[in-house]
Design an enzyme around this catalytic site. Sequence first.
Site, mmCIF file in Angstrom:
data_model
loop_
_atom_site.group_PDB
_atom_site.id
_atom_site.type_symbol
_atom_site.label_atom_id
_atom_site.label_comp_id
_atom_site.label_asym_id
_atom_site.label_seq_id
_atom_site.Cartn_x
_atom_site.Cartn_y
_atom_site.Cartn_z
ATOM 1 N N ARG A 110 40.369 36.698 -39.902
ATOM 2 C CA ARG A 110 40.007 35.828 -38.774
ATOM 3 C C ARG A 110 40.351 36.612 -37.509
ATOM 4 O O ARG A 110 41.511 36.963 -37.281
ATOM 5 C CB ARG A 110 40.787 34.512 -38.825
ATOM 6 N N HIS A 137 31.128 31.711 -38.360
ATOM 7 C CA HIS A 137 32.122 31.083 -39.241
ATOM 8 C C HIS A 137 31.423 30.727 -40.568
ATOM 9 O O HIS A 137 31.240 29.552 -40.905
ATOM 10 C CB HIS A 137 32.681 29.834 -38.560
ATOM 11 N N GLN A 140 32.808 28.194 -43.272
ATOM 12 C CA GLN A 140 32.746 26.789 -42.890
ATOM 13 C C GLN A 140 31.364 26.205 -43.179
ATOM 14 O O GLN A 140 31.241 25.101 -43.708
ATOM 15 C CB GLN A 140 33.086 26.627 -41.398
ATOM 16 N N ASP A 229 31.609 20.399 -32.563
ATOM 17 C CA ASP A 229 32.816 21.241 -32.648
ATOM 18 C C ASP A 229 33.526 21.133 -31.303
ATOM 19 O O ASP A 229 32.965 20.592 -30.333
ATOM 20 C CB ASP A 229 32.378 22.688 -32.950
ATOM 21 N N CYS A 269 34.006 20.699 -38.173
ATOM 22 C CA CYS A 269 34.780 21.673 -38.947
ATOM 23 C C CYS A 269 36.288 21.453 -38.817
ATOM 24 O O CYS A 269 37.049 21.914 -39.645
ATOM 25 C CB CYS A 269 34.397 23.091 -38.538
ATOM 26 N N ARG A 297 36.201 23.471 -48.305
ATOM 27 C CA ARG A 297 36.445 24.868 -47.936
ATOM 28 C C ARG A 297 37.066 25.597 -49.125
ATOM 29 O O ARG A 297 36.675 26.713 -49.464
ATOM 30 C CB ARG A 297 37.402 24.948 -46.728
HETATM 31 N N1 NVA Z 1 34.645 27.006 -32.798
HETATM 32 C C1 NVA Z 1 36.027 26.834 -33.163
HETATM 33 C C2 NVA Z 1 36.147 26.605 -34.636
HETATM 34 C C3 NVA Z 1 37.544 26.379 -35.118
HETATM 35 C C4 NVA Z 1 37.638 26.255 -36.610
HETATM 36 C C5 NVA Z 1 36.820 28.048 -32.723
HETATM 37 O O1 NVA Z 1 36.308 29.162 -32.854
HETATM 38 O O2 NVA Z 1 37.930 27.889 -32.240
HETATM 39 N N1 CP Z 2 37.768 24.687 -39.694
HETATM 40 C C1 CP Z 2 38.673 25.672 -39.657
HETATM 41 O O1 CP Z 2 38.348 26.850 -39.816
HETATM 42 O O2 CP Z 2 39.954 25.244 -39.465
HETATM 43 P P1 CP Z 2 41.237 26.145 -39.164
HETATM 44 O O3 CP Z 2 41.078 26.695 -37.788
HETATM 45 O O4 CP Z 2 42.383 25.178 -39.268
HETATM 46 O O5 CP Z 2 41.319 27.234 -40.179
#
Ligand code: NVA
Ligand code: CP
Length: 314
Positions: A110, A137, A140, A229, A269, A297
């Site tokens: 990540r 992502h 997800q 989101d 998500c 997930r």
């Molecule tokens: N769009 C959000 C998703 C979090 C799971 C982010 O990138 O923070």
């Molecule tokens: N939806 C998702 O990726 O959640 P986290 O940021 O908690 O991993």
Amino acid sequence: MMAPRETNMKHYLQFNDLSADEYTYLFERAALIKKKFKAYEKHHPLVDRTLAMIFEKASTRTRVSFEAGMYQLGGSVVHLTTGDSQLGRAEPIEDSAKVISRMVDLVMIRTFEQTKIERFAAHSRVPVINGLTNEFHPCQILADIFTFIEHRGSIAGKTVAWVGDGNNMANTWLQAAALLGFKVHVSTPRGYEIDEKMAVGAGGTGVGSYQFFSNPLEACQGADLVTTDVWTSMGYEAENETRKKAFADWCVDAEMMAAAKPDALFMHCLPAHRGEEVEADVIDGPQSVVWDEAENRMHVQKALMEYLLLGQVA
Ligand code: NVA
Ligand code: CP
């Protein structure tokens, strides 16, 4: 038996990295793996295999689902963050990839820019999975589509309404629509649009699979799934106050859900901010499947990890 390492190796860096046929297999496999999990039946195809998880941003779901999932498959995990590894002290990503991938069988990352995970993958001896970047992502959306299938059957020919930021989730929905044959109605505030070329690829393969709406209510009309989101994704916190103003009308509420099909689902998500991108009566209401979505997930990622390491198993 599995193919030898470094031949046949696949990474999962964006949704486009797998074909429609591979998704058909993965959704079926995830359903089986979930069924076994629910029945407390052992499923240990990855004994002695190790997953390294590298987090440069916060996480709850991704961390727990990959970590619990890998243990449930019989393997083990190593957890690294920027702060507690040499990644935070400017060791080149290429060097990190060469070292880490000599010791583990699979890597989940990540991070920020997609180019970073691409550079890691280019120097990795083992498959690399995108656990979220600024741009995509895929894990997800894999879970979201699996969840849709569980509740409503095939997503082909259906309409998904995206209400909110043109972010990593939105980009990935566009890729998935082009690949799996459904449509996305996209509504973002002005200035926060999707970069179409980046989302679906320079070849423009997504033409016809998405449509833009300036009014979020119109985007929801006739939708089989309404999804949103956070207004401010990780890494964009400095824009929070400006975004709060720009996104004020992009809050999924009862009126938007009423514009969708009567049996439309709601997904997010997570983490969610009630009263910002979604009203509490929607996310906590009867059309919401967010808890199944979060749980799934783990099931889809178990299928994905098994597939990347062992290929299709009978
Ligand atoms: N769009 C959000 C998703 C979090 C799971 C982010 O990138 O923070
Ligand atoms: N939806 C998702 O990726 O959640 P986290 O940021 O908690 O991993």
